[in-house]
Design an enzyme around this catalytic site. Structure first.
Site, PDB file in Angstrom:
ATOM      1  N   GLN A   1       0.846  -1.198   0.000  1.00  0.00           N
ATOM      2  CA  GLN A   1       0.000   0.000   0.000  1.00  0.00           C
ATOM      3  C   GLN A   1       0.879   1.245   0.000  1.00  0.00           C
ATOM      4  O   GLN A   1       0.384   2.359  -0.111  1.00  0.00           O
ATOM      5  CB  GLN A   1      -0.886   0.015   1.247  1.00  0.00           C
ATOM      6  CG  GLN A   1      -1.869  -1.136   1.305  1.00  0.00           C
ATOM      7  CD  GLN A   1      -2.486  -1.234   2.691  1.00  0.00           C
ATOM      8  OE1 GLN A   1      -3.534  -0.674   2.953  1.00  0.00           O
ATOM      9  NE2 GLN A   1      -1.819  -1.935   3.580  1.00  0.00           N
TER      10      GLN A   1
ATOM     11  N   THR B   1       0.363  -2.753   8.781  1.00  0.00           N
ATOM     12  CA  THR B   1      -0.779  -1.990   8.273  1.00  0.00           C
ATOM     13  C   THR B   1      -1.914  -2.113   9.280  1.00  0.00           C
ATOM     14  O   THR B   1      -2.121  -3.178   9.868  1.00  0.00           O
ATOM     15  CB  THR B   1      -1.194  -2.445   6.859  1.00  0.00           C
ATOM     16  OG1 THR B   1      -2.408  -1.792   6.492  1.00  0.00           O
ATOM     17  CG2 THR B   1      -1.364  -3.947   6.734  1.00  0.00           C
TER      18      THR B   1
ATOM     19  N   CYS C   1       1.120  19.422 -18.408  1.00  0.00           N
ATOM     20  CA  CYS C   1       1.509  18.427 -19.411  1.00  0.00           C
ATOM     21  C   CYS C   1       2.128  19.122 -20.634  1.00  0.00           C
ATOM     22  O   CYS C   1       1.557  20.084 -21.162  1.00  0.00           O
ATOM     23  CB  CYS C   1       0.262  17.641 -19.818  1.00  0.00           C
ATOM     24  SG  CYS C   1       0.571  16.450 -21.123  1.00  0.00           S
TER      25      CYS C   1
ATOM     26  N   HIS D   1      -1.501   1.411  -4.277  1.00  0.00           N
ATOM     27  CA  HIS D   1      -1.932   2.796  -4.060  1.00  0.00           C
ATOM     28  C   HIS D   1      -1.088   3.802  -4.851  1.00  0.00           C
ATOM     29  O   HIS D   1      -1.088   4.989  -4.530  1.00  0.00           O
ATOM     30  CB  HIS D   1      -1.904   3.138  -2.568  1.00  0.00           C
ATOM     31  CG  HIS D   1      -2.995   2.462  -1.791  1.00  0.00           C
ATOM     32  ND1 HIS D   1      -3.026   2.401  -0.419  1.00  0.00           N
ATOM     33  CD2 HIS D   1      -4.117   1.814  -2.207  1.00  0.00           C
ATOM     34  CE1 HIS D   1      -4.115   1.744  -0.018  1.00  0.00           C
ATOM     35  NE2 HIS D   1      -4.782   1.365  -1.087  1.00  0.00           N
TER      36      HIS D   1
END
Ligand code: OAD
Length: 245
Positions: free
Chosen positions: A106, A193, A154, A124
Site C-alpha cells: 500500500q 498496516t 503536461c 496505491h
C-alpha cells in the site's frame, strides 16, 4: 493453530515447501524504522491537515498547490530514507522463492525496490510517478512542486499534472492481478498496516475463506487481528529477518 494467536516472545519462523506460494502485503509500518511517518501514527495529521484532506480528488480540485506541497514533502522524506532490515528480509525471500513470491504494497515510497525487491505491486500508486489528468500516462518524476505558482502541466496537452497516487474514493491499481495471486497463495504475510483501509484490509478474509495460512507482523494488533491465524508482535525490522530469513 488457534486463530488470532499472539506471539510476542518466542522466535517465530515461516517454513516454506517448494510448492508454497507466499503473498505479502505491506503498509506504512514497514517503512517506519526508515524514518517515514505512518498515516495514523501521528493522529493522521500533516501540518494540521487530516490525511483525507490532502489525499482525495476533492482536495485536488479545491487546492492542488496544497496537495503538491504534501506529496513534494513526502518525495523529499522518501529520498532521504534508507530501506531497513524488514524491506531487506522480503527482498531476500523473493530471491529465494522467485515466482512463488508476490509483494503487494500500500506504500507509495520506493524502499522495497531500493532494498532489492524486483517485482513490487504498488496498489496505491507511486510517489515518484506523476500523470497528466487528461493523457493519464504515468511518467517518472522526482521534482518538488512546492510553490503554488509553479505547478506542473503536461507538455503535450497543457492540462494539470497530478501525483500518480490512488486517493480515497479512487480504485486501487492492478486489482485483478493482485486477487489472482492471492487466490493461488498458500501463505499470506501482512506487515505494518492498521487493517483500516479496504480493499487491502479484506485480503485476510479472502485468504481465510480459502484456507490459506495468515500471519501478521507489527508492534500492535491491527483492527482485523481476529482474522489472522497468527499475530507476531514486534517491529518489521526486528521480526521479519527471523520470520522469513
Ligand atoms: P497506518 O498508519 O494506518 O498503519 C500503520 C501500521 O503500522 C500500524 O498498525 C502500526 O502499528 C504499524 N507499525 C508502526 N511501526 C511499525 C514497525 N516499525 N513495524 C511494523 N509495523 C509498524 O498505515 P496503513 O495501514 O499503511 O492510503 O494505511 C493504509 C492506507 O491508508 C495507506 O496506504 C494510505 C492511507 O490513507 C492512501 O493513501 C490511499
Amino acid at each position: 493453530m488457534v486463530r488470532g494467536q499472539v506471539c510476542a516472545e518466542h522466535n517465530a519462523s515461516m517454513e516454506f515447501e517448494p510448492q508454497d506460494r507466499v503473498f505479502v502485503l505491506t503498509g506504512a509500518g514497514i517503512s517506519a524504522e526508515s524514518g517515514l511517518a505512518t498515516f495514523r501514527g501521528s493522529g493522521g495529521l500533516w501540518d494540521g491537515h487530516c490525511v483525507e484532506d490532502v489525499a482525495t480528488p476533492e482536495a485536488w480540485r479545491a487546492n492542488p498547490a496544497l496537495v503538491w506541497q504534501f506529496y513534494s514533502l513526502r518525495r523529499r522524506d522518501a529520498m532521504a530514507a534508507e530501506p531497513n532490515a524488514g524491506h531487506k528480509a522480503l527482498a531476500a525471500l523473493e530471491t529465494k522463492m522467485g515466482e512463488q513470491f508476490y509483494l503487494c504494497t500500500q506504500n507509495v515510497d520506493d524502499l522495497h525496490e531500493r532494498a532489492g525487491s524486483r517485482r513490487v505491486h504498488h496498489m496505491h500508486g507511486s510517489l515518484f510517478l506523476s500523470r497528466c489528468v487528461q493523457c493519464e500516462e504515468p511518467f517518472e518524476d522526482r521534482e518538488m512542486y512546492e510553490s503554488a505558482v509553479k505547478l506542473p502541466t503536461c507538455g503535450v496537452c497543457g492540462q494539470a499534472v497530478r501525483p500518480h497516487i490512488v486517493w480515497f474514493g479512487e480504485t486501487p491499481l492492478d486489482m485483478d492481478d493482485i486477487y489472482d495471486e492471492l487466490y493461488q497463495a498458500t501463505a499470506v504475510l501482512v506487515v505494518g498496516t492498521s487493517g483500516s483501509v479496504y480493499p487491502a484490509a479484506g485480503f485476510v478474509e479472502i485468504a481465510n475463506e480459502r484456507g490459506i495460512q495468515t500471519i501478521y507482523v507489527g508492534p500492535e494488533e491491527p483492527l482485523n487481528a481476529y482474522a489472522f491465524d497468527e499475530i507476531v508482535l514486534g517491529t518489521a525490522a526486528e521480526r521479519l529477518p527471523e520470520l522469513v530469513g
